[in-house]
Design an enzyme around this catalytic site. Structure first.
Site, PDB file in Angstrom:
ATOM      1  N   ASN A 317       0.832  -0.768  -0.541  1.00  0.00           N
ATOM      2  CA  ASN A 317       0.062   0.257   0.463  1.00  0.00           C
ATOM      3  C   ASN A 317       0.723   1.017   0.433  1.00  0.00           C
ATOM      4  OD1 ASN A 317      -1.938   1.490  -0.346  1.00  0.00           O
ATOM      5  ND2 ASN A 317      -3.238   0.886   1.508  1.00  0.00           N
ATOM      6  N   HIS A 348      -8.300   3.580   8.948  1.00  0.00           N
ATOM      7  CA  HIS A 348      -8.985   2.324   8.270  1.00  0.00           C
ATOM      8  C   HIS A 348     -10.015   1.722   8.797  1.00  0.00           C
ATOM      9  CE1 HIS A 348      -4.687   0.869   6.812  1.00  0.00           C
ATOM     10  NE2 HIS A 348      -5.707   0.025   5.603  1.00  0.00           N
TER      11      HIS A 348
END
Length: 494
Positions: A317, A348
């Site tokens: 990521n 998140h």
């Protein structure tokens, strides 16, 4: 199914966009309008009227930027965008579908939140802070004028990245839309001469085909292997009671490795879509070959062969890691590692497993850093010893990563603590003991001694990875263009 269908449609739209709405044939205004409308259509098709959240979040953030001014707008935009995202995540998780992995509207909002906050900081850096107060990377990414509403919406909601990103810098996106050519300079080995390559309009077809092949293999792996190796089996009562410790740790590793291809699929497909539209071209390598990795989100080989916690995080990521670095780590006044992990957990979502994972990640990162700084230099002199050290650290890194991210997959507190308690919190305790025994040295920026993080068998990738962490942007005239290139290489040298 919605996600895959929409992304395949976006891939076809990207090819059409590059062919018929090329910057040489169409004005930036038309390209902005079409990219935005296609993006909002995909969002509406995939999420229904929940797609309005994308427009509302972007619209209010733009209004905040206008009325607050460049001095403080980055703070207000950061708080609002992250707060709005969190409220949406709370309602989705605790009101609608707790624990479901279906495509949800908060996923694209996570990317839009990154874009809103990063652009706000870039405008603050470019229009308020003094040039000498900026780091080289901040100086290169700084935005010197306020974007129009259309440019802002196009950046946040374009069809190429609205569903799965990845994040890109505002300057790189505007450069792509406006089709400005630029020169990339690469120093020769002697450091004196330079070779110049003019960007013409290289074809992305080979890069797109390669990434689609990776997507196909990842999807095949996910559909066949992943379901036979569920992460939940790590907390199965019978398995915990009968399996030996080596077997349990081996299954832990393979089950978490099997969980990664779905991310490989989604992120590589998103990268291919951007490339198909002509976006993502970084420049040319020293041999004159094209590089289509400007906004790539992962490097699979480096992930699977990571020999340190940092190496794994640097290649997983990637754009989110860069966002965390730019908006948090570089600007934190105290404990930047802890602040960065906390921000990552908040971004998140609101599942308790996320917080358990990132709090565990803080311990693992600090412990890994302490071990590396204190003992690694004893094992790098001899190639044979270095190879053994790399193998051991690879095994330790893969187990530590798997151990850390189990709560991220299990989501809830009870199964996460069931797993950790069945392992007697062994790696938590080991990390604390490491931090008590070894002093945590600060690694100086630019230190050559601790710069390399690759194992022996991937040493050739070190120089490539350094280059991949620096994106090339352009400005509106030749003078600022040359200044931009210069600061890129200053950052690279530092």
């Amino acid at each position: 199914v919605n996600f895959v269908v929409c992304q395949l449609f976006a891939l076809l739209a990207a090819i059409w966009f590059r062919t018929y709405l090329h910057s040489s044939k169409t004005s930036p205004f038309i390209r902005h309008v079409v990219a935005t409308l296609l993006g909002l259509y995909l969002a509406l098709f995939c999420f229904g009227w929940y797609a309005l959240h994308f427009v509302i979040q972007s619209g209010i953030s733009y209004y905040i930027m206008i009325i607050i001014g460049v001095e403080n707008m980055h703070k207000y935009c950061f708080v609002f965008a992250l707060g709005y995202l969190t409220v949406c995540q709370i309602t989705r998780v605790y009101i609608f579908d707790y624990g479901q992995y279906s495509a949800d509207f908060s996923g694209p909002m996570m990317i839009i939140t990154q874009k809103i906050t990063s652009l706000a900081f870039e405008i603050h850096d470019g229009m308020f802070r003094k040039n000498e107060d900026l780091t080289p990377s901040q100086r290169c990414l700084a935005v010197r004028r306020m974007p129009s509403l259309l440019e802002y919406l196009s950046y946040n909601c374009n069809f190429m990245g609205i569903l799965a990103g990845p994040l890109c810098s505002y300057k790189d996106y505007i450069t792509f839309i406006e089709g400005r050519s630029y020169q990339l300079q690469q120093s020769e080995a002697n450091g004196k001469e330079e070779t110049k390559y003019e960007q013409t309009d290289p074809s992305p077809n080979i890069a797109v085909a390669q990434k689609l092949l990776i997507c196909g293999l990842s999807l095949l792996f996910h559909m066949t292997i992943t379901k036979t190796l569920p992460v939940e089996y790590n907390i199965d009562d019978n398995f915990r009671a009968t399996a030996s410790w080596p077997v349990r740790f081996f299954y832990l590793y393979v089950s978490l490795m099997a969980a990664r291809p779905k991310y490989y699929f989604a992120w590589t497909l998103a990268d291919a879509i951007n490339n198909a539209a002509g976006f993502g071209f970084r420049g040319y390598d020293k041999n004159g070959g094209t590089r289509w990795d400007l906004i790539s989100n992962l490097r699979i080989q480096q992930i699977e062969f990571s020999t340190s916690f940092k190496m794994f995080l640097d290649n997983w990521n990637i754009q989110t890691a860069l966002w965390l670095k730019r908006v948090c780590y570089e600007r934190a006044t105290f404990s930047p590692t802890i602040q960065t992990f906390i921000l990552s957990a908040i971004w998140h979502g609101v599942y308790p497993g996320y917080y358990l994972t990132f709090l565990t990640g803080v311990l693992m990162t600090l412990a890994a850093r302490a071990i590396r700084n204190n003992i690694r230099h004893y094992f790098v002199e001899s190639p044979a010893v270095k190879l053994c050290y790399d193998i051991i650290t690879w095994m330790a890194t893969q187990v530590a990563i798997s151990y850390t991210v189990v709560p991220f997959v299990l989501l809830s507190v009870k199964p996460s603590f069931t797993f950790y308690s069945s392992c007697y919190f062994c790696l938590h305790i080991a990390s604390i003991l490491v931090l008590l025994v070894f002093p945590l040295k600060r690694t100086q920026k630019g230190s050559k001694k601790h710069e390399s993080i690759q194992p022996m068998w991937s040493k050739k990738l070190e120089e490539e990875n350094l280059l991949q962490k620096n994106s090339y942007s352009t400005t509106n005239n030749s003078f600022s263009q040359q200044q931009e290139i210069t600061c890129r290489y200053q950052a690279l040298n530092q």
